[in-house]
Motif scaffolding. Sequence first.
Motif, short mmCIF file in Angstrom:
data_model
loop_
_atom_site.label_atom_id
_atom_site.label_comp_id
_atom_site.label_asym_id
_atom_site.label_seq_id
_atom_site.Cartn_x
_atom_site.Cartn_y
_atom_site.Cartn_z
N THR A 121 33.79 21.54 29.32
CA THR A 121 34.21 22.18 27.93
C THR A 121 35.40 22.85 27.89
OG1 THR A 121 32.00 21.87 26.96
CG2 THR A 121 33.69 23.35 25.98
N LEU A 122 35.43 23.89 28.88
CA LEU A 122 36.86 24.48 28.96
C LEU A 122 37.86 23.62 29.41
CD1 LEU A 122 35.43 27.79 30.88
CD2 LEU A 122 36.07 27.53 28.38
N SER A 123 37.61 22.81 30.42
CA SER A 123 38.82 21.86 30.95
C SER A 123 39.26 20.98 29.86
CB SER A 123 38.35 21.28 32.16
OG SER A 123 37.30 20.36 31.94
N SER A 124 38.24 20.54 29.16
CA SER A 124 38.91 19.46 27.94
C SER A 124 39.92 20.23 26.91
CB SER A 124 37.38 19.29 27.02
OG SER A 124 36.99 20.14 26.37
N TYR A 125 39.75 21.48 26.78
CA TYR A 125 40.91 22.24 25.79
C TYR A 125 41.97 22.22 26.65
CZ TYR A 125 37.29 23.12 22.47
OH TYR A 125 36.12 23.03 21.32
N MET A 126 41.64 22.82 28.01
CA MET A 126 42.84 23.11 28.88
C MET A 126 43.64 21.80 28.94
SD MET A 126 40.97 25.59 31.51
CE MET A 126 42.24 25.77 32.56
N ILE A 127 43.20 20.69 29.17
CA ILE A 127 43.86 19.33 29.46
C ILE A 127 44.50 18.76 28.32
CG2 ILE A 127 43.46 17.09 30.52
CD1 ILE A 127 41.39 18.20 32.56
N GLU A 128 43.63 18.75 27.22
CA GLU A 128 44.15 18.00 26.00
C GLU A 128 44.82 18.95 25.30
OE1 GLU A 128 42.90 14.93 24.96
OE2 GLU A 128 41.32 14.85 26.72
N SER A 161 40.37 11.81 26.10
CA SER A 161 40.81 10.58 26.96
C SER A 161 41.77 11.14 28.03
CB SER A 161 41.71 9.85 25.98
OG SER A 161 42.77 10.67 25.40
N LYS A 162 42.39 12.22 27.80
CA LYS A 162 43.30 12.97 28.92
C LYS A 162 42.43 13.49 29.85
CE LYS A 162 47.45 13.94 26.09
NZ LYS A 162 46.93 13.61 24.77
N THR A 163 41.26 14.08 29.34
CA THR A 163 40.25 14.79 30.39
C THR A 163 39.61 13.70 31.14
OG1 THR A 163 39.58 16.37 28.67
CG2 THR A 163 38.47 16.35 30.49
N LYS A 164 39.22 12.78 30.73
CA LYS A 164 38.57 11.63 31.32
C LYS A 164 39.70 11.02 32.17
CE LYS A 164 34.59 10.76 28.36
NZ LYS A 164 34.04 9.48 27.55
N ALA A 168 29.83 13.94 25.90
CA ALA A 168 30.91 12.67 26.17
C ALA A 168 30.84 12.15 27.12
CB ALA A 168 32.42 13.23 25.66
N LEU A 169 30.14 12.56 28.31
CA LEU A 169 30.22 11.98 29.77
C LEU A 169 28.85 11.23 29.88
CD1 LEU A 169 31.51 14.32 32.13
CD2 LEU A 169 32.84 12.61 30.82
N ASN A 170 28.72 9.94 30.44
CA ASN A 170 27.36 9.28 30.78
C ASN A 170 26.77 9.91 31.81
OD1 ASN A 170 28.57 8.06 33.29
ND2 ASN A 170 29.19 6.45 31.99
N ALA A 171 25.61 10.00 32.14
CA ALA A 171 24.86 10.33 33.19
C ALA A 171 25.21 10.37 34.64
CB ALA A 171 23.29 9.96 32.97
N GLN A 172 25.82 9.07 34.73
CA GLN A 172 26.31 8.61 36.01
C GLN A 172 27.72 9.63 36.15
OE1 GLN A 172 27.13 4.66 37.00
NE2 GLN A 172 28.76 5.28 38.65
N ASP A 173 28.49 9.66 35.54
CA ASP A 173 29.64 10.62 35.52
C ASP A 173 29.25 11.93 35.58
OD1 ASP A 173 31.36 8.40 35.52
OD2 ASP A 173 31.87 8.49 33.61
N TYR A 174 28.19 12.43 34.91
CA TYR A 174 27.93 13.97 34.99
C TYR A 174 27.33 14.26 36.26
CZ TYR A 174 25.57 18.16 33.72
OH TYR A 174 25.23 19.46 33.72
#
Length: 344
Positions: free
Chosen positions: A148-155, A163-166, A211-217
């Motif tokens: 969650t922190l990285s999503s703000y930091m990247i977006e 999208s940028k985070t993924k 926002a992530l699926n289980a495999q990516d998690y």
Amino acid sequence: MTREFNDTILKAFRGEETDYTPVWYMRQAGRSQPEYRKLKEKYSLFEITHQPEICAYVTRLPVEQYDVDAAILYKDIMSPLPAIGVDVDIKKGIGPVIDNPIRTRADVEKLGTIDPESDVPYVMDTIRLLTREQLNVPLIGFSGAPFTLSSYMIEGGPSKNYSKTKAMMYSQPDTWFLLMEKLADMVIEYAKGQIHAGAQTFQIFDSWVGALNAQDYRTYIKPVMERIFSELKEEGVPLIMFGVGARHLALEWNDLPVDVIGLDWRTSIREAREMGIQKPVQGNLDPTLLLSDWNALEERTKQIIDEGKNHPSHIFNLGHGVTPDIKPETLKRLTTLIHEYSKK
């Protein structure tokens, strides 16, 4: 303290029997309270958190007004980021905005570390003030989780699709895992600082990891969460995991060394139990029900309490946070209902 310390919620976090279902509300301190709104006319969120006396007042206000069984430290998940070199501002109507978003490995390598006592002393002082002098219920410390922190930091701010985070996660895995480790270092030190200052339990908010699926998690997130909770487990306080829209990750969380699984309103306690979750659960009233008529709110609340009684342990909460349009008197009345109904 003038009143006896109420440790009911700590017992529930540990899976012990309690006389009633304890309750606290995410975002209970802040936006819905007129006293807080008056303060916000003068101070920003960060200005409030930098003044321990005012921050302690905001933190304890819902305990005094609603009679909830725990306080949660008033601050934002963005609070520790400036210490590691992230330029963040909370903008009205938008949320956290970051002027120097992470784009490259070099950006990640520039991130520093945190020493809570020197970098965020006002947070530590607020905790000490509350736990040594002002509260008769446990104080919950918290942090955002690396995703969650990285999503703000990247977006660079809030996002609808991350999208940028993924894209970084998938196309720059080395950079991604370095960022996860740096944020894990920060979360661990920040959490330990809060616990050593007096926080009696700790919650990790991974608000947007649904926002992530289980495999990516399992691939990109779970290893770093395993590390965080394993290190914090040594501190001896109950640990809570919470995210939004993450029903498909509940069993992944159940594998982690956490004590309590937070549920949003999309997954009932009965369903969580049928999935195989036997750890204490926290939740999970839909906050929008607090804006409906009392009969609907009462019926759903009793249903959640009844399901919680059939689970090893239950802490009542909302499935997400209190919104600004919720009336304080509704939360007070709801707390009374939870306490009285669950005693029967």
